[in-house]
Scaffold this active site. Structure first.
Site, PDB file in Angstrom:
ATOM      1  N   PHE A  53     -12.081  18.945  -1.061  1.00 62.91           N
ATOM      2  CA  PHE A  53     -12.284  19.403   0.373  1.00 62.91           C
ATOM      3  C   PHE A  53     -10.965  19.359   1.245  1.00 62.91           C
ATOM      4  CE2 PHE A  53     -12.856  14.610   0.348  1.00 62.91           C
ATOM      5  CZ  PHE A  53     -12.169  14.247   1.369  1.00 62.91           C
ATOM      6  N   ARG A  76     -13.913   1.151  14.598  1.00 60.90           N
ATOM      7  CA  ARG A  76     -14.504   1.940  12.958  1.00 60.90           C
ATOM      8  C   ARG A  76     -16.075   1.681  13.372  1.00 60.90           C
ATOM      9  NH1 ARG A  76     -12.131   5.612   9.608  1.00 60.90           N
ATOM     10  NH2 ARG A  76     -13.498   4.665   8.212  1.00 60.90           N
ATOM     11  N   LYS A 108     -11.995  15.224  17.227  1.00 60.20           N
ATOM     12  CA  LYS A 108     -11.676  16.410  16.439  1.00 60.20           C
ATOM     13  C   LYS A 108     -11.991  18.043  17.058  1.00 60.20           C
ATOM     14  CE  LYS A 108     -11.918  13.647  12.117  1.00 60.20           C
ATOM     15  NZ  LYS A 108     -12.584  13.735  10.827  1.00 60.20           N
ATOM     16  N   GLU A 123      -0.519   5.764  12.322  1.00 60.43           N
ATOM     17  CA  GLU A 123      -0.898   6.770  12.872  1.00 60.43           C
ATOM     18  C   GLU A 123      -0.357   7.146  14.350  1.00 60.43           C
ATOM     19  OE1 GLU A 123      -4.771   7.394  10.227  1.00 60.43           O
ATOM     20  OE2 GLU A 123      -5.120   6.988  12.106  1.00 60.43           O
TER      21      GLU A 123
HETATM   22  P1  ADP Z   1     -12.418   8.516   7.582  1.00 61.68           P
HETATM   23  O1  ADP Z   1     -12.093   9.746   8.628  1.00 61.68           O
HETATM   24  O2  ADP Z   1     -13.956   7.804   7.922  1.00 61.68           O
HETATM   25  O3  ADP Z   1     -11.274   7.524   7.889  1.00 61.68           O
HETATM   26  P2  ADP Z   1     -11.699   9.597   5.073  1.00 61.68           P
HETATM   27  O4  ADP Z   1     -10.211   9.172   5.434  1.00 61.68           O
HETATM   28  O5  ADP Z   1     -11.898   9.311   3.841  1.00 61.68           O
HETATM   29  O6  ADP Z   1     -12.521   9.217   6.260  1.00 61.68           O
HETATM   30  O7  ADP Z   1     -11.771  11.164   5.271  1.00 61.68           O
HETATM   31  C1  ADP Z   1     -11.163  12.028   6.403  1.00 61.68           C
HETATM   32  C2  ADP Z   1     -11.860  12.976   6.909  1.00 61.68           C
HETATM   33  O8  ADP Z   1     -12.020  14.052   5.808  1.00 61.68           O
HETATM   34  C3  ADP Z   1     -13.309  12.610   7.256  1.00 61.68           C
HETATM   35  O9  ADP Z   1     -13.305  12.194   8.462  1.00 61.68           O
HETATM   36  C4  ADP Z   1     -13.813  13.937   7.057  1.00 61.68           C
HETATM   37  O10 ADP Z   1     -13.757  14.813   8.243  1.00 61.68           O
HETATM   38  C5  ADP Z   1     -13.377  14.710   5.784  1.00 61.68           C
HETATM   39  N1  ADP Z   1     -14.014  14.492   4.762  1.00 61.68           N
HETATM   40  C6  ADP Z   1     -14.341  13.231   4.127  1.00 61.68           C
HETATM   41  N2  ADP Z   1     -14.871  13.421   2.874  1.00 61.68           N
HETATM   42  C7  ADP Z   1     -15.226  14.796   2.735  1.00 61.68           C
HETATM   43  C8  ADP Z   1     -16.208  15.406   2.153  1.00 61.68           C
HETATM   44  N3  ADP Z   1     -16.809  14.817   0.974  1.00 61.68           N
HETATM   45  N4  ADP Z   1     -16.480  16.858   2.220  1.00 61.68           N
HETATM   46  C9  ADP Z   1     -15.805  17.219   3.491  1.00 61.68           C
HETATM   47  N5  ADP Z   1     -14.951  16.546   4.268  1.00 61.68           N
HETATM   48  C10 ADP Z   1     -14.924  15.534   3.971  1.00 61.68           C
END
Ligand code: ADP
Length: 169
Positions: free
Chosen positions: A77, A105, A29, A146
């Site tokens: 968010f 993961r 990222k 993806e």
């Molecule tokens: P992952 O990336 O582990 O698959 P998610 O798909 O749930 O997790 O979330 C996507 C992305 O959104 C996260 O990697 C993170 O960058 C952001 N994110 C998730 N939860 C939050 C939060 N509570 N506050 C801010 N950013 C968040």
């Protein structure tokens, strides 16, 4: 290859040397790129034995992110996630190998960096969920969607790993 999933990806898998192995999308990222962590992140996948089959630096559009994060649109968010993910270039990769989605993961660690175990990428390189350095697909089905969203079939290279026989029996 056409643009439509799943034909594009199935075509890629069928033409790969090892069709039984799966693929996953990993993306460094914008915070990871800015902090010069790209090399260290790639190193972890290489040393595990996975095969890199696609790699590019991209300035991601909101349109792509809307499709990529389709399940998160209603989250509070989400607007800040869009700003974060478009704040600078992302390094997107496709890695292939046995059980690669699950293993990746585990290598990446918990979404919430505060909960991520030491030794994982997020546990080693980040502190807060909003700047968690790396993305990885969370299931084989999601990985297929993806990869076909981020990559054209022609951008995935099927190359011969000379150590394949030492990594797999
Ligand atoms: P992952 O990336 O582990 O698959 P998610 O798909 O749930 O997790 O979330 C996507 C992305 O959104 C996260 O990697 C993170 O960058 C952001 N994110 C998730 N939860 C939050 C939060 N509570 N506050 C801010 N950013 C968040």
């Amino acid at each position: 290859c056409g643009l439509h999933w799943p034909n594009t990806l199935i075509d890629c898998l069928l033409t790969s040397s090892f069709p039984s192995l799966s693929m996953t999308l990993v993306a460094v990222k914008p915070d990871g790129v800015q902090r010069r962590l790209v090399g260290q992140i790639i190193k972890r996948f290489e040393q595990r034995g996975f095969r890199l089959v696609g790699l590019k630096m991209v300035q991601v559009s909101e349109e792509l992110l809307d499709q990529h994060y389709v399940s998160l649109h209603k989250k509070p968010f989400y607007p800040s996630l869009l700003r974060y993910m478009t704040s600078g270039p992302v390094v997107a990769m496709v890695w292939e190998g046995h059980n690669v989605v699950k293993s990746t993961r585990m290598l990446v660690g918990d979404t919430n960096s505060a909960e991520a175990m030491p030794g994982t990428l997020r546990g080693d390189f980040s502190i807060h969920v909003s700047r968690n350095v790396v993305h990885a697909s969370d299931s084989t089905e999601v990985a297929q969607k993806e990869i076909s969203l981020w990559f054209q079939c022609s951008e995935l290279i099927d190359w011969e790993c000379c150590d394949h026989g030492n990594i797999y029996h």
